[in-house]
Design an enzyme around this catalytic site. Structure first.
Site, PDB file in Angstrom:
ATOM      1  N   ASP A  88      -0.412  -5.013   5.044  1.00 49.63           N
ATOM      2  CA  ASP A  88      -0.432  -3.827   4.025  1.00 49.63           C
ATOM      3  C   ASP A  88      -0.500  -2.374   4.541  1.00 49.63           C
ATOM      4  OD1 ASP A  88      -3.032  -4.195   5.195  1.00 49.63           O
ATOM      5  OD2 ASP A  88      -4.088  -4.096   3.250  1.00 49.63           O
ATOM      6  N   GLU A  89       0.057  -2.258   5.698  1.00 47.36           N
ATOM      7  CA  GLU A  89      -0.262  -1.175   6.658  1.00 47.36           C
ATOM      8  C   GLU A  89       0.935  -0.926   7.762  1.00 47.36           C
ATOM      9  OE1 GLU A  89      -3.815   0.182   8.725  1.00 47.36           O
ATOM     10  OE2 GLU A  89      -4.438  -2.045   8.778  1.00 47.36           O
TER      11      GLU A  89
ATOM     12  N   ASP B   4      -1.091   2.982   3.716  1.00 54.15           N
ATOM     13  CA  ASP B   4      -2.054   2.240   3.794  1.00 54.15           C
ATOM     14  C   ASP B   4      -2.170   1.722   2.161  1.00 54.15           C
ATOM     15  OD1 ASP B   4      -4.020   0.264   4.096  1.00 54.15           O
ATOM     16  OD2 ASP B   4      -5.647   1.873   4.530  1.00 54.15           O
TER      17      ASP B   4
END
Length: 415
Positions: free
Chosen positions: A112-113, A16
């Site tokens: 973003d993860e 993350d």
């Protein structure tokens, strides 16, 4: 290594990125490092909200979805920037490239993860060593911070990655749950939104431990199958695989936008519908997909929100068709109250290659009338190469994502 890599178990990472947009801006411009940064939609307009903020801004009370005026009141020195999704997309692509060098079993879930299954990566060291290597590479090569959760399944890995930020590495085993997971408030559990939390609070479930001790049949009566799923996750059961191809699974494609001011002006409303239809058509084209249902969302000045949809006899993909159906739905359902937000979503989406080209009489006549043109194009493509003909109004920018919520580009790291 055997204690880290059980014969019958899995080792899952959730990676993350920390304060991703703000961190990318600081990596792009080092002068911003250590300063309170916020990325906000429409920072010049009164309805601008915080999309994300740096940890320095968060320390002053700035939060995601907070109105911009309130954020500036809490942090007068706040540096506010417009989103640059092309920049964020490029950083995301490089981040996922690093992950894919460890294992092909990478499942991006947002810009973003993502998840990784490193069960077969014993030759690279212990999970802690692999996590530290990933974290250091992302920091050194991209100048970006991330947190990593390590667990036997995806749910626990996701919860673990949230436990230490920024730059944290957290291991969450099943034996750790009574101390690390169960004391948390139930609304902190991944998959529990505000409405679900409110329902659970109504039966005296306030912590994850309360959820664990609640009868599963009571939970199913309250939340349906999701009640049982939540309890299973809380006790450490989540068999869902890390699926690298999940990025290709999509059932709807949509676009929405908040107006700068509440309005009843039909010209402005139609202009926005046209823009939304163009965005959706662009994304359908990018995915080589079509859809059969059109849904619109209308949010009024008092935040009351309605959705209305229609299922069509044929698939559609064209901007003009999407606009016409959406506008018709709007005219049927608008009561004249001022409007704050509009959205268009195409549902029942399928890839063109997976569906038969079913032509009704009207479509057949259209296609037949173009048969000579298609043959000429095919001959020219054979001679000069494919994509000889491109619509005059198309350009490279048409394929760029417009928001962080679009997942059309999450396989770019494979290209």
């Amino acid at each position: 290594m055997s204690k880290w890599y059980p014969k019958k178990g899995r080792v899952i990472f959730h990676v993350d990125m920390n304060s991703f947009y703000a961190s990318v801006e600081a990596a792009y411009d080092p002068k911003l490092k250590g300063k309170p940064i916020a990325v906000a939609g429409n920072p010049e307009e009164r309805r601008g909200i915080i999309v994300t903020s740096s940890y320095e801004a968060r320390a002053k009370g700035v939060k995601t979805t907070m109105p911009l005026w309130e954020a500036r009141r809490l942090c007068p020195e706040l540096i506010v920037m417009r989103p640059n999704f092309e920049r964020y997309r490029a950083a995301s692509k490089e981040m996922f490239k690093i992950l894919s060098e460890i294992t092909p079993n990478v499942q991006p879930v947002s810009i973003d993860e993502g998840y990784m299954d490193i069960t077969e990566c014993q030759d690279l060291g212990s999970p802690l060593e692999i996590a530290a290597n990933i974290q250091n590479r992302i920091a050194n090569e991209l100048d970006l911070p991330c947190s990593i959760g390590i667990a036997p399944n995806k749910f626990l890995a996701k919860m673990a990655s949230d436990m230490k930020k920024p730059m944290g590495i957290t291991v969450l085993r099943k034996r750790d749950l009574p101390k690390k997971l169960w004391p948390l408030k139930v609304e902190e559990m991944y998959g529990v939104g505000s409405k679900t939390a409110e329902k659970l609070n109504g039966i005296n479930v306030h912590t994850i431990e309360d959820l664990v001790s609640t009868d599963v049949y009571q939970l199913k009566r309250l939340l349906g199958i999701n009640g049982e799923r939540l309890k299973n996750r809380a006790i450490g059961i989540d068999p869902s695989p890390v699926d690298p191809d999940a990025v290709y699974d999509f059932k709807s494609i949509g676009s929405s936008e908040t107006l700068p001011n509440d309005t009843v002006e039909e010209t402005e409303i139609k202009r926005l519908f046209r823009n939304l239809a163009r965005n959706v058509a662009r994304r359908l084209k990018r995915k080589q997909a079509v859809g059969r249902s059109v849904q619109i969302m209308i949010r009024f000045h008092d935040r009351r929100t309605i959705t209305r949809s229609v299922k069509l006899p044929n698939y559609l993909e064209d901007e003009d068709e999407i606009f016409a159906v959406s506008n018709d739905l709007f005219e049927q359902n608008w009561n004249g109250d001022p409007i704050r937000l509009l959205g268009i979503t195409i549902q029942d989406v399928a890839e063109k290659k997976e569906i038969a080209h079913q032509l009704d009489l009207f479509t057949y006549e259209q296609e037949a009338s173009k048969e000579g043109l298609y043959k000429a194009i095919d001959k020219l493509n054979e001679k000069y190469g494919k994509s000889t003909f491109i619509k005059l109004n198309s350009n490279q920018e048409d394929n760029q994502p417009r928001t962080s919520f679009q997942k059309d580009f999450l396989d770019d790291y494979k290209k």
